[in-house]
Write a protein that holds these residues in place. Sequence first.
Motif, short mmCIF file in Angstrom:
data_model
loop_
_atom_site.label_atom_id
_atom_site.label_comp_id
_atom_site.label_asym_id
_atom_site.label_seq_id
_atom_site.Cartn_x
_atom_site.Cartn_y
_atom_site.Cartn_z
N LYS A 55 3.14 -12.16 -1.25
CA LYS A 55 4.30 -12.99 -1.56
C LYS A 55 4.80 -12.67 -2.98
CE LYS A 55 2.17 -16.79 0.99
NZ LYS A 55 1.58 -18.15 0.85
N PRO A 56 6.10 -12.75 -3.22
CA PRO A 56 7.16 -12.99 -2.22
C PRO A 56 7.46 -11.72 -1.43
CG PRO A 56 8.12 -12.67 -4.39
CD PRO A 56 6.64 -12.61 -4.59
N PHE A 57 7.82 -11.89 -0.17
CA PHE A 57 8.17 -10.74 0.68
C PHE A 57 9.47 -11.05 1.41
CE2 PHE A 57 5.10 -13.49 2.86
CZ PHE A 57 5.83 -13.89 3.96
N SER A 58 10.12 -10.01 1.87
CA SER A 58 11.36 -10.21 2.63
C SER A 58 11.01 -10.44 4.10
CB SER A 58 12.28 -8.99 2.50
OG SER A 58 11.75 -7.90 3.23
N MET A 59 11.80 -11.23 4.77
CA MET A 59 11.58 -11.51 6.19
C MET A 59 11.73 -10.23 7.02
SD MET A 59 10.64 -14.56 6.71
CE MET A 59 10.27 -15.77 5.46
N GLU A 60 12.61 -9.35 6.56
CA GLU A 60 12.81 -8.07 7.27
C GLU A 60 11.53 -7.23 7.24
OE1 GLU A 60 14.89 -9.33 5.06
OE2 GLU A 60 16.66 -9.76 6.29
N GLU A 61 10.87 -7.23 6.06
CA GLU A 61 9.62 -6.46 5.96
C GLU A 61 8.54 -7.08 6.85
OE1 GLU A 61 6.38 -4.77 2.71
OE2 GLU A 61 7.91 -6.19 2.05
N LEU A 62 8.45 -8.40 6.85
CA LEU A 62 7.48 -9.08 7.71
C LEU A 62 7.72 -8.72 9.17
CD1 LEU A 62 5.23 -11.19 8.21
CD2 LEU A 62 7.03 -12.93 8.31
N LEU A 63 8.98 -8.73 9.58
CA LEU A 63 9.33 -8.41 10.96
C LEU A 63 8.91 -6.99 11.32
CD1 LEU A 63 10.74 -9.53 13.51
CD2 LEU A 63 12.85 -8.49 12.67
N LEU A 64 9.13 -6.05 10.41
CA LEU A 64 8.72 -4.65 10.65
C LEU A 64 7.21 -4.54 10.81
CD1 LEU A 64 11.01 -2.75 8.10
CD2 LEU A 64 11.11 -2.58 10.60
N ARG A 65 6.46 -5.26 9.97
CA ARG A 65 5.00 -5.22 10.05
C ARG A 65 4.51 -5.80 11.38
NH1 ARG A 65 2.43 -4.90 4.80
NH2 ARG A 65 3.94 -3.93 3.40
N ILE A 66 5.09 -6.93 11.79
CA ILE A 66 4.69 -7.57 13.05
C ILE A 66 4.99 -6.65 14.23
CG2 ILE A 66 5.27 -9.45 14.65
CD1 ILE A 66 5.71 -11.23 12.18
N VAL A 126 -4.70 -9.48 12.98
CA VAL A 126 -4.50 -10.46 11.90
C VAL A 126 -3.70 -9.83 10.77
CG1 VAL A 126 -5.66 -11.80 10.10
CG2 VAL A 126 -6.61 -11.75 12.41
N LEU A 127 -2.66 -10.53 10.32
CA LEU A 127 -1.86 -10.11 9.17
C LEU A 127 -2.01 -11.20 8.11
CD1 LEU A 127 1.80 -8.75 9.34
CD2 LEU A 127 0.95 -10.08 7.43
N PHE A 128 -2.53 -10.84 6.94
CA PHE A 128 -2.74 -11.82 5.87
C PHE A 128 -1.48 -11.95 5.00
CE2 PHE A 128 -7.43 -11.01 6.34
CZ PHE A 128 -7.78 -12.32 6.61
N LEU A 129 -1.15 -13.20 4.67
CA LEU A 129 -0.08 -13.50 3.72
C LEU A 129 -0.73 -14.10 2.49
CD1 LEU A 129 2.37 -15.33 6.17
CD2 LEU A 129 2.33 -12.90 5.61
N THR A 130 -0.42 -13.58 1.31
CA THR A 130 -1.07 -14.10 0.11
C THR A 130 -0.18 -13.99 -1.12
OG1 THR A 130 -2.98 -13.88 -1.35
CG2 THR A 130 -2.18 -11.87 -0.32
N ALA A 131 -0.38 -14.92 -2.04
CA ALA A 131 0.34 -14.88 -3.32
C ALA A 131 -0.34 -13.91 -4.28
CB ALA A 131 0.39 -16.27 -3.94
N LYS A 132 -1.57 -13.56 -3.96
CA LYS A 132 -2.33 -12.67 -4.83
C LYS A 132 -2.01 -11.21 -4.52
CE LYS A 132 -6.38 -15.60 -5.57
NZ LYS A 132 -7.84 -15.65 -5.47
N ASN A 133 -2.31 -10.35 -5.49
CA ASN A 133 -2.19 -8.91 -5.26
C ASN A 133 -3.40 -8.23 -5.87
OD1 ASN A 133 -1.14 -6.50 -4.43
ND2 ASN A 133 0.24 -6.26 -6.16
N GLN A 134 -4.56 -8.81 -5.62
CA GLN A 134 -5.79 -8.28 -6.21
C GLN A 134 -6.49 -7.36 -5.23
OE1 GLN A 134 -8.12 -11.64 -7.40
NE2 GLN A 134 -6.75 -12.21 -9.07
N TYR A 180 -1.43 -6.55 5.46
CA TYR A 180 -1.57 -7.41 4.29
C TYR A 180 -0.21 -7.47 3.61
CZ TYR A 180 -4.83 -9.30 0.80
OH TYR A 180 -5.56 -10.12 -0.02
N LEU A 181 0.33 -8.66 3.43
CA LEU A 181 1.65 -8.79 2.83
C LEU A 181 1.59 -9.77 1.66
CD1 LEU A 181 4.38 -7.51 3.46
CD2 LEU A 181 4.90 -9.43 4.94
#
Length: 231
Positions: free
Chosen positions: A104-115, A78-86, A101-102
């Motif tokens: 927002k906002p994040f780059s699509m390239e970073e998301l791809l690397l994490r996946i 599971v990879l969480f996407l969130t607007a929070k950074n708490q 844990y990623l």
Amino acid sequence: MSKAKLLVVEDDPNLGDILKEYLEMKGYEPTLCRDGEEGWNKFKKDKYDLCLLDIMMPKKDGFTLAKEIKKVQEDLPVLFLTAKNQKDDIIEGLKIGADDYLTKPFSMEELLLRITAILRRTQKSTEINALKTYTFGDFVLHYDEQFIDGPNGKHKLTSKENELIRLLASEINKLVNRSHALKQIWGDDSYFNARSMDVYLSKIRKILKDDPKVQIITIHGEGFKLIVGEG
């Protein structure tokens, strides 16, 4: 090589559409859901390699959805996407068993690397955990050769019996969720496949009678356990 199937649950319609389009372009097979309840229903109907879950969602939040998913399929990343950074959210996600844990906002390239990193790690782990023999009580399952050795000799197994015994033997004294077993071995949890699995379980129970310390018990409405007692 088959495409990795991703369950994407994101209530922001614009971000959801962008994620789906980008992941398809990168060779993945994403299923997009708009809320946690829809995500849970899709999860129950199909098999996935990774979940991308927004945390703040209507009907069912990402943490609740992740907990429910992990009860059925503990090893699904599971990879969480969130607007929070708490910090509290990050800790909560890790307690549930989040792989990453990623914020927002994040780059699509970073998301791809994490996946890519998560899938590489989990697939490698799966290969390592694919044992060739499983021992329980007086039995030894020879998975590659598709037979079980017991007190009264060898029992040749069908492919479904072989897979079912391996699933049970890898979770000794633990609950094996019925729906998870059906999806993993039969591909879906239809009524017909459920009846078929009951027939195979009955055959396996007959083999296991050779050792009174070993038995399969049914937990109604949940699944079953391979119980191995003290000898």
